[in-house]
Enzyme design. Structure first.
Site, short mmCIF file in Angstrom:
data_model
loop_
_atom_site.label_atom_id
_atom_site.label_comp_id
_atom_site.label_asym_id
_atom_site.label_seq_id
_atom_site.Cartn_x
_atom_site.Cartn_y
_atom_site.Cartn_z
N ALA A 170 0.77 -1.12 -0.02
CA ALA A 170 0.11 0.04 -0.04
C ALA A 170 0.81 1.04 -0.14
O ALA A 170 1.88 1.20 0.57
CB ALA A 170 -0.94 -0.10 1.10
N SER B 290 -9.61 -9.62 3.36
CA SER B 290 -8.90 -9.77 4.83
C SER B 290 -9.13 -11.66 4.72
O SER B 290 -9.98 -12.10 4.10
CB SER B 290 -10.15 -9.24 5.76
OG SER B 290 -9.73 -10.07 7.18
N GLY C 4 -5.68 -13.00 5.76
CA GLY C 4 -4.11 -13.33 5.64
C GLY C 4 -3.84 -14.46 4.57
O GLY C 4 -4.76 -14.42 3.62
N LYS D 111 -12.73 -2.26 5.28
CA LYS D 111 -11.75 -3.16 5.49
C LYS D 111 -10.81 -2.25 6.79
O LYS D 111 -10.25 -2.91 7.66
CB LYS D 111 -10.81 -3.17 4.43
CG LYS D 111 -9.35 -4.07 4.68
CD LYS D 111 -9.62 -5.50 5.18
CE LYS D 111 -8.57 -6.40 5.47
NZ LYS D 111 -7.33 -5.86 6.07
N HIS E 145 -12.61 -2.66 9.97
CA HIS E 145 -12.54 -4.53 10.12
C HIS E 145 -11.05 -4.46 10.94
O HIS E 145 -11.14 -5.24 12.05
CB HIS E 145 -12.34 -5.25 9.01
CG HIS E 145 -11.81 -6.57 9.06
ND1 HIS E 145 -10.58 -6.72 9.22
CD2 HIS E 145 -12.47 -7.64 9.14
CE1 HIS E 145 -10.39 -7.88 9.59
NE2 HIS E 145 -11.30 -8.70 9.44
N ASN E 146 -9.90 -3.91 10.67
CA ASN E 146 -8.83 -3.84 11.10
C ASN E 146 -8.98 -3.24 12.67
O ASN E 146 -8.28 -3.71 13.41
CB ASN E 146 -7.60 -3.16 10.35
CG ASN E 146 -7.22 -4.30 9.08
OD1 ASN E 146 -8.11 -4.92 8.46
ND2 ASN E 146 -6.09 -4.49 9.01
N GLU F 70 -10.47 -5.71 14.59
CA GLU F 70 -9.51 -6.58 14.78
C GLU F 70 -8.39 -6.42 15.95
O GLU F 70 -8.11 -7.04 16.89
CB GLU F 70 -8.70 -7.03 13.58
CG GLU F 70 -7.37 -7.96 13.62
CD GLU F 70 -6.70 -8.08 12.07
OE1 GLU F 70 -7.41 -8.05 11.25
OE2 GLU F 70 -5.40 -7.55 12.15
N TYR F 71 -8.03 -5.11 15.94
CA TYR F 71 -7.17 -4.73 17.28
C TYR F 71 -7.69 -4.73 18.43
O TYR F 71 -7.16 -5.14 19.37
CB TYR F 71 -6.60 -3.31 17.00
CG TYR F 71 -5.57 -3.00 16.00
CD1 TYR F 71 -5.29 -3.38 14.66
CD2 TYR F 71 -4.43 -2.25 16.30
CE1 TYR F 71 -4.10 -3.40 13.80
CE2 TYR F 71 -3.65 -1.79 15.43
CZ TYR F 71 -3.26 -2.52 14.29
OH TYR F 71 -2.07 -2.09 13.57
N ARG G 134 -17.36 26.38 29.38
CA ARG G 134 -17.15 26.84 27.96
C ARG G 134 -17.86 28.48 27.93
O ARG G 134 -17.28 29.17 27.36
CB ARG G 134 -17.76 26.17 26.97
CG ARG G 134 -16.99 24.62 26.82
CD ARG G 134 -17.82 23.66 25.78
NE ARG G 134 -17.75 24.38 24.41
CZ ARG G 134 -18.68 24.69 23.57
NH1 ARG G 134 -19.78 24.85 24.31
NH2 ARG G 134 -18.52 25.36 22.61
C1 6PG Z 1 -6.56 -9.24 7.46
C2 6PG Z 1 -5.56 -8.56 8.27
C3 6PG Z 1 -4.48 -8.34 7.38
C4 6PG Z 1 -3.25 -7.98 8.37
C5 6PG Z 1 -3.05 -6.60 8.93
C6 6PG Z 1 -2.45 -6.83 10.26
O1 6PG Z 1 -7.70 -8.79 7.62
O2 6PG Z 1 -6.25 -10.16 6.53
O3 6PG Z 1 -6.02 -7.31 9.19
O4 6PG Z 1 -4.91 -7.06 6.84
O5 6PG Z 1 -3.05 -8.99 9.04
O6 6PG Z 1 -1.91 -5.94 8.12
O7 6PG Z 1 -2.08 -5.57 10.62
P1 6PG Z 1 -1.13 -5.13 11.79
O8 6PG Z 1 0.17 -5.21 11.17
O9 6PG Z 1 -1.37 -3.68 11.87
O10 6PG Z 1 -1.36 -5.87 12.99
#
Ligand code: 6PG
Length: 469
Positions: free
Chosen positions: A78, A130, A132, A184, A187-188, A191-192, A445
């Protein structure tokens, strides 16, 4: 062999897996990598799929190998590499040839590239992928963005290669331009947060309840048979149970506690701030990753202040309490994530199909879980309703928020950091408080800046009797 109608540039791990997936589903594909040796090696190792793959040693050769109208997937890192690749490719293409960026692009870049394509009369799609390496090879979750007609052109291929949930493809068109990459990104962010809350539960077990890695693994495994069933809980069990071949110790005990990141979680937090959409659980997870990276500072802090006691009295928190706390945290986190998706409408004009988002996240992607199926049902009933107010989740929250409070309060009293779970609890408490403390903010304020405030008993803007201070 019939001539490929699709091509792929970038045979890194994800690109190579995606190309094999496409070939396996019966679509001839032309491939190109800037290092020709990589292209040749990929083709040589493709075994019985090799006849469906046309290896190309230059961009013109790739373009020539694909039947018109062409579709070419970019799987390059990217950022600038995508722009460079588009610039190199465009002059070789016809106007109705389609470039598809399938990398983890920042959706603002995708918006810009879509606008540039529109201005030059060329075609561009940005798709979030997504799952992996394994997902790319055997079925990812795919979130599409761009012109609906362009999506429709490649939808048969993308649906064929995507994961399936009860036979339904996990590939959906989300909206114009960067909509797919925006979904996406969220989504991430989720995911975090999912990962951080699991790590916090692991911390309570390891440092509070003094459980070893294998007991943690067994616990995750048990949770994976209940409402928390998900890919991330499943792999948490697996990594907890794994042994280091070198030392025989638990793998988790030899892995340095410093988390990496490529930045997509950060983008989610940044965007939420721009959109004034509260996502405190995701923000806490992003901050926790950043703090994990400050290993030396953390060590210095421990030397100066001493480590917190951390032990929790035996029996004070049960595994069931922790499971329930994670259930509550997950519902609250996804409530925030879906609300962030909805907040994109006024800013970007995307009417993101929230039930469809939950659909495509049910299988293939990293956050796949059984709860996402329940979410897709709740969102289909009423996409505009806050997820935690859907009867199914209201009931689940009513039965689990007590455990979240118990886990967070006991962990905090013991000095065990649980920032994402604590953020989930505060969000819950704020969102069920009809009368907040923001009257104090408004008074302040108005006092220092005459910003005005509303009153309970009269409409319009008012000022306080602050005088000349
Ligand atoms: C997915 C993951 C993928 C990847 C990220 C991890 O959906 O397949 O999110 O996109 O594992 O790049 O992100 P970090 O390196 O920021 O944890």
């Amino acid at each position: 062999m019939t001539q490929p109608t699709i091509g792929l540039i970038g045979l890194g791990t994800m690109g190579a897996m995606l190309a094999l997936n496409i070939a396996e589903k019966g679509f001839p594909i032309a491939v190109f990598n800037r290092t020709t040796a990589t292209t040749q090696k990929f083709h040589a190792e493709a075994d019985d799929l090799a006849p469906r793959i046309t290896p190309c040693d230059s961009l013109p050769a790739l373009v020539a190998a694909i039947a018109k109208p062409r579709a070419i997937i970019l799987m390059v890192p990217a950022g600038a590499a995508v722009d460079e690749q588009i610039a190199a490719l465009r002059p070789l293409l016809d106007a109705d040839d389609l470039i598809i960026d399938a990398g983890n692009a920042n959706f603002h870049d995708t918006n810009r590239r879509a606008a540039e394509a529109a201005a030059s009369g060329t075609r561009f799609l940005g798709i979030g992928v997504s799952g992996g390496e394994e997902g790319a090879r055997h079925g990812p979750s795919i979130m599409g963005g761009g012109e609906a007609a362009d999506w429709a052109r490649v939808e048969p291929v993308l649906s064929a290669i995507s994961a399936k949930y009860e036979g339904q493809p996990c590939a959906t068109y989300m909206g114009q331009a960067g909509a797919g990459h925006f979904v996406k990104t969220v989504h991430n962010g989720i995911e975090y947060a999912d990962m951080q809350m699991i790590a916090e539960a692991y911390g309570v077990m390891r440092d509070g309840l003094m459980m070893n890695a294998s007991d943690c693994g067994i616990t995750f495994d048990q949770w994976n048979a209940g409402p928390l069933q998900s890919y991330l809980i499943e792999i948490s069990a697996k990594v907890s149970l794994a042994e280091d071949p070198k030392t025989g110790a638990a793998m988790l005990d030899v892995i340095l506690d410093r988390a990496g990141q490529k930045g997509t979680g950060r983008w989610t937090a940044i965007e939420a701030q721009h959109l004034s959409a509260p996502i405190p659980v995701i923000e806490a997870a992003v901050a926790a990753r950043n703090m994990s990276a400050q290993l030396d500072t953390r060590k210095e802090g421990e030397a100066i202040f001493g480590a917190a006691p951390q032990h929790i009295a035996p029996g004070a928190i049960t595994r069931e309490d922790l499971e329930s706390a994670l259930i509550a945290g997950k519902i609250l986190c996804y409530t925030q994530g879906f609300a962030l998706l909805a907040a994109a409408k006024p800013a970007f004009g995307w009417d993101l199909p929230l039930p469809a988002v939950a659909h495509v996240w049910r299988e293939g992607c990293i956050i796949r879980s059984s709860m996402l199926n329940d979410m897709s049902i709740a969102l289909a009933e009423d996409p505009a309703r806050n997820l935690m107010f859907a009867p199914f989740f209201t009931e689940l929250l009513k039965s689990s928020h007590g455990s979240l409070r118990k886990v967070v309060s006991l962990a905090m009293a013991s000095g065990l950091p649980v920032p994402a779970l604590a953020a989930a609890l505060s969000y819950f408490d704020i969102m069920r408080t009809g009368r907040s403390t923001a009257n104090m903010i408004q008074a302040q304020r108005d006092f220092f800046g005459a910003h005005g405030f509303e009153r309970f008993d009269a409409p319009g803007a008012h000022h306080g009797p602050w005088g000349n201070h």
